[in-house]
Motif scaffolding. Structure first.
Motif, short mmCIF file in Angstrom:
data_model
loop_
_atom_site.label_atom_id
_atom_site.label_comp_id
_atom_site.label_asym_id
_atom_site.label_seq_id
_atom_site.Cartn_x
_atom_site.Cartn_y
_atom_site.Cartn_z
N GLY A 252 44.60 39.89 48.89
CA GLY A 252 43.34 40.51 49.32
C GLY A 252 42.08 39.69 48.89
N ARG A 253 41.07 39.69 49.79
CA ARG A 253 39.86 39.07 49.01
C ARG A 253 38.74 40.44 49.11
NH1 ARG A 253 37.43 34.46 51.72
NH2 ARG A 253 38.30 35.02 53.62
N GLU A 254 38.00 40.72 48.19
CA GLU A 254 37.32 42.00 48.04
C GLU A 254 35.67 41.76 48.92
OE1 GLU A 254 35.24 45.06 45.09
OE2 GLU A 254 36.01 43.17 44.39
N PHE A 255 35.75 42.67 49.60
CA PHE A 255 34.32 42.84 50.37
C PHE A 255 33.19 43.11 49.33
CE2 PHE A 255 36.81 43.50 54.00
CZ PHE A 255 36.27 42.79 55.13
N LEU A 256 32.23 42.06 49.11
CA LEU A 256 31.11 42.25 48.24
C LEU A 256 30.20 43.07 48.73
CD1 LEU A 256 30.96 38.58 47.00
CD2 LEU A 256 32.17 40.41 45.98
N SER A 257 29.10 43.63 47.89
CA SER A 257 28.10 44.65 48.51
C SER A 257 27.16 43.91 49.51
CB SER A 257 27.23 44.94 47.27
OG SER A 257 26.67 43.67 46.63
N THR A 258 27.18 42.47 49.62
CA THR A 258 26.26 41.89 50.54
C THR A 258 27.06 41.78 51.71
OG1 THR A 258 27.37 39.91 49.85
CG2 THR A 258 25.48 40.31 48.71
N GLY A 259 28.43 42.28 51.90
CA GLY A 259 29.11 42.43 53.19
C GLY A 259 29.93 41.05 53.17
N ALA A 260 29.82 40.00 52.20
CA ALA A 260 30.38 38.62 52.23
C ALA A 260 31.76 39.04 51.65
CB ALA A 260 29.74 37.57 51.50
N LEU A 261 32.68 38.31 51.85
CA LEU A 261 34.11 38.31 51.00
C LEU A 261 34.15 37.12 50.06
CD1 LEU A 261 36.67 37.90 54.05
CD2 LEU A 261 36.17 39.82 52.48
N SER A 262 34.61 37.86 48.78
CA SER A 262 34.78 37.18 47.53
C SER A 262 35.83 35.96 47.80
CB SER A 262 35.64 37.98 46.45
OG SER A 262 35.87 37.13 45.20
N ASP A 263 35.87 34.98 46.95
CA ASP A 263 36.61 33.79 47.17
C ASP A 263 37.74 34.09 46.12
OD1 ASP A 263 34.95 32.04 48.71
OD2 ASP A 263 33.94 31.22 47.11
N GLN A 264 37.71 35.03 45.37
CA GLN A 264 38.82 35.33 44.57
C GLN A 264 39.75 35.91 45.30
OE1 GLN A 264 37.62 37.36 40.90
NE2 GLN A 264 39.95 37.77 40.25
N GLU A 265 41.09 35.49 45.24
CA GLU A 265 42.35 36.36 45.67
C GLU A 265 43.15 37.10 44.79
OE1 GLU A 265 45.04 33.13 47.26
OE2 GLU A 265 43.34 32.67 48.93
N THR A 266 43.36 38.32 45.31
CA THR A 266 43.89 39.57 44.40
C THR A 266 45.18 39.72 45.11
OG1 THR A 266 42.06 40.55 44.00
CG2 THR A 266 43.85 41.81 43.70
N ALA A 267 46.36 39.64 44.23
CA ALA A 267 47.76 39.87 44.61
C ALA A 267 47.82 41.51 44.81
CB ALA A 267 48.86 39.32 43.62
N LEU A 268 48.47 42.00 45.97
CA LEU A 268 48.35 43.37 45.92
C LEU A 268 49.95 43.92 46.28
CD1 LEU A 268 45.63 43.85 48.72
CD2 LEU A 268 45.53 44.42 46.30
N GLY A 269 50.82 42.90 46.47
CA GLY A 269 52.25 43.58 46.34
C GLY A 269 52.87 42.60 47.52
N THR A 270 54.47 42.51 47.47
CA THR A 270 55.19 41.75 48.37
C THR A 270 56.55 42.81 48.90
OG1 THR A 270 54.82 39.66 46.93
CG2 THR A 270 56.60 39.88 48.60
N ALA A 271 56.53 42.60 50.07
CA ALA A 271 57.53 43.84 50.80
C ALA A 271 58.55 42.76 51.77
CB ALA A 271 56.99 44.61 51.41
N GLN A 272 59.65 43.40 52.09
CA GLN A 272 60.52 42.66 52.82
C GLN A 272 61.44 43.64 53.55
OE1 GLN A 272 62.35 38.99 51.51
NE2 GLN A 272 64.07 39.55 52.48
#
Length: 347
Positions: A252-272
């Motif tokens: 995931g990349r978080e939506f900032l208060s400005t509406g832009a996307l953060s450059d920081q990537e956040t691992a949310l989970g892996t599934a199969q």
């Protein structure tokens, strides 16, 4: 033939949930280029001669009837996902050329959404010759509802037959439902995906787009929204036995208060997850098992189908629901489009 790597050791270590080829029934006869019978059969049957003909999505004319696979979530006092449907159980999308109106009929898999919606020329915000469009309207209470379809420009090659779709509408209970769907000119059952030449080979796609969101609600009720556009997909279809394996690494990349996307990537989970097709139905669907970064196990599902000659393109939806150790809840929903079909072998 191309070589492909797994998503990683964590994905391979997941317990798999096997599921049959989806809960949908065979589609009824329909009209229009978007409603031809779909899918590829297991067994790697050679393509018929002469091969079926397909009209590219952007070249369709007249009235059209489309089926879809969809997933979604509900935002409001409820905070939950709608399970991914098989291809024949998503929303119905009907276009009437004479009035330039799209009518959206209820999805079998979404009992909370039981009303027809329509979007017409007065609601059109933008459209293109490439087969994309965006609509916006106000419901009876003045709340905005959105309907848009198209594809991500980074796909190479661009999809000729598959389209992704987003629908944002008010549910009968007053909450907002946000749905992601895949639809388009489906592969005919008589036109299966190609056979593979290597004993360990499988059919996959060289270019993917992931459109979707994750919402994280903390125990105090605060909510963060993330785009899933940088997530990774591992899709493998084996024509010899009809088996399908899907792996998703949600990033995931978080939506900032400005509406832009953060450059920081956040691992949310892996599934199969795994499922299979046998050539009798126009869908695939299955369950998924996953692990979140904090070590919690979670569940979800996927569903979709193939588009264009011999499954040249892929369309698939997915959804996850995660209860995390810190008391927060994560819901995810997205749609995947794949182009550049080829035979791949593991490395």
């Amino acid at each position: 033939m191309k070589r492909i790597r797994n998503l990683g050791a964590a994905a391979l270590a997941l317990a798999l949930v096997a599921c049959g080829g989806g809960g949908g029934s065979s589609p009824p006869p329909q009209t229009g280029g978007g409603s031809s019978g779909g899918g590829s059969s297991g067994g790697g049957t050679p393509a018929p001669s002469p091969a079926p003909t397909y009209t590219e999505f952007a070249s369709l004319t007249g009235n059209q009837t489309f089926q879809s696979a969809c997933s979604g979530f509900e935002l409001g006092f409820n905070f939950a996902t709608f399970p991914s449907t098989s291809f024949t159980n998503g929303f119905g999308f009907d276009f009437t050329a004479a009035t330039d109106v799209w009518t959206i009929s209820p999805a079998t898999g979404f009992s909370a959404f039981d009303a027809n919606l329509s979007f017409g020329s007065a609601d059109l915000q933008s459209s293109s010759a490439e087969g994309t469009a965006s609509y916006r309207r106000q419901d009876a209470n003045g709340q905005t509802e959105l309907f848009r379809y198209g594809f991500v420009s980074s796909l190479s090659p661009a999809p000729a037959y598959a389209r992704s779709l987003q629908l944002s509408a008010i549910l009968p209970n007053g909450n907002r439902g946000i749905f992601r769907c895949t639809f388009g000119v489906t592969t005919q059952l008589s036109d299966p995906i190609p056979t593979v030449t290597a004993s360990s080979g499988f059919i996959s796609y060289g270019s993917y787009s992931i459109e979707g969101d994750a919402y994280v609600r903390a125990s105090d009720g605060t909510t963060q929204q993330f785009s899933l556009d940088r997530s990774n997909i591992d899709f493998r279809a084996n024509p010899a036995d009809g088996s399908i394996r899907v792996g998703i690494e949600a990033i995931g990349r978080e939506f900032l208060s400005t509406g832009a996307l953060s450059d920081q990537e956040t691992a949310l989970g892996t599934a199969q997850g795994d499922t299979s097709i046998d050539g009798s139905e126009q869908n695939f669907s299955g369950l998924m098992n996953g692990t979140s970064p904090d070590g919690n196990f979670f569940g979800g599902g996927f569903g979709g189908w193939f588009f264009g000659p011999q499954g040249a393109e892929l369309g698939m939806v997915f959804e996850f629901f995660i209860n995390r150790a810190d008391g927060s809840v994560v819901i995810m929903s997205g749609v995947v489009t794949g182009t550049g079909q080829d035979e791949f072998v593991p490395v």
